[in-house]
Motif scaffolding. Structure first.
Motif, PDB file in Angstrom:
ATOM      1  N   CYS A   1      14.756 -42.379 -42.747  1.00 54.02           N
ATOM      2  CA  CYS A   1      16.385 -41.137 -43.410  1.00 54.02           C
ATOM      3  C   CYS A   1      17.431 -41.965 -42.015  1.00 54.02           C
ATOM      4  CB  CYS A   1      15.571 -40.233 -42.607  1.00 54.02           C
ATOM      5  SG  CYS A   1      16.732 -39.166 -41.768  1.00 54.02           S
TER       6      CYS A   1
ATOM      7  N   CYS B   1      13.853 -32.604 -38.070  1.00 54.34           N
ATOM      8  CA  CYS B   1      14.646 -33.427 -39.003  1.00 54.34           C
ATOM      9  C   CYS B   1      15.836 -32.813 -39.916  1.00 54.34           C
ATOM     10  CB  CYS B   1      15.078 -34.804 -38.852  1.00 54.34           C
ATOM     11  SG  CYS B   1      16.372 -35.441 -39.819  1.00 54.34           S
TER      12      CYS B   1
ATOM     13  N   ASN C   1      10.623 -35.390 -42.192  1.00 52.97           N
ATOM     14  CA  ASN C   1      10.648 -35.467 -40.285  1.00 52.97           C
ATOM     15  C   ASN C   1      11.209 -33.818 -40.093  1.00 52.97           C
ATOM     16  OD1 ASN C   1      10.811 -34.771 -37.920  1.00 52.97           O
ATOM     17  ND2 ASN C   1      11.571 -36.566 -36.977  1.00 52.97           N
TER      18      ASN C   1
ATOM     19  N   PHE D   1      19.600 -39.650 -40.354  1.00 51.79           N
ATOM     20  CA  PHE D   1      20.136 -38.935 -39.661  1.00 51.79           C
ATOM     21  C   PHE D   1      18.749 -39.431 -38.039  1.00 51.79           C
ATOM     22  CE2 PHE D   1      21.395 -37.123 -43.403  1.00 51.79           C
ATOM     23  CZ  PHE D   1      22.567 -36.577 -42.776  1.00 51.79           C
ATOM     24  N   CYS D   2      16.951 -38.966 -38.646  1.00 52.78           N
ATOM     25  CA  CYS D   2      16.199 -39.032 -37.161  1.00 52.78           C
ATOM     26  C   CYS D   2      15.809 -40.892 -36.806  1.00 52.78           C
ATOM     27  CB  CYS D   2      14.952 -38.270 -37.386  1.00 52.78           C
ATOM     28  SG  CYS D   2      14.624 -39.179 -39.267  1.00 52.78           S
TER      29      CYS D   2
ATOM     30  N   CYS E   1      14.473 -34.053 -45.617  1.00 54.77           N
ATOM     31  CA  CYS E   1      13.912 -35.605 -44.618  1.00 54.77           C
ATOM     32  C   CYS E   1      13.021 -35.166 -44.581  1.00 54.77           C
ATOM     33  CB  CYS E   1      14.419 -35.936 -43.468  1.00 54.77           C
ATOM     34  SG  CYS E   1      13.905 -36.673 -42.553  1.00 54.77           S
TER      35      CYS E   1
HETATM   36 ZN   LIG Z   1      15.731 -37.008 -41.026  1.00 52.84          ZN
END
Ligand SMILES: [Zn+2]
Length: 73
Positions: free
Chosen positions: A30, A11, A8, A32-33, A6
């Motif tokens: 993404c 993240c 980020n 996850f984030c 990712c």
């Molecule tokens: Zn992410």
């Protein structure tokens, strides 16, 4: 399928990306984030990325959807 990290830095999770070819330029979300990014992937690796807004993501996904439709037609 390619695994990229990712963009980020807060993240940094691994994201599975389905690539039709070895490269991809376009929007990426993404899981996850939940960040949205414009990425340039070459041979399974991100060569450039920048964060985009939800609005930009939606617009780019719409463009890609239309392109896919055009290709089929
Ligand atoms: Zn992410």
């Amino acid at each position: 399928m390619a695994t990229i990290v990712c963009p980020n830095p807060q993240c940094n999770q691994k994201i599975q990306v389905f690539l039709v070819e070895s490269g991809y330029q376009g929007p990426l979300r993404c899981n996850f984030c939940h960040g949205a990014f414009l990425v340039d992937i070459q041979e399974g690796k991100i060569v450039s990325s920048k964060p985009i807004t939800e609005e930009e993501l939606a617009q780019m996904q719409e463009v890609q959807r239309l392109k896919a439709k055009f290709r089929r037609g």
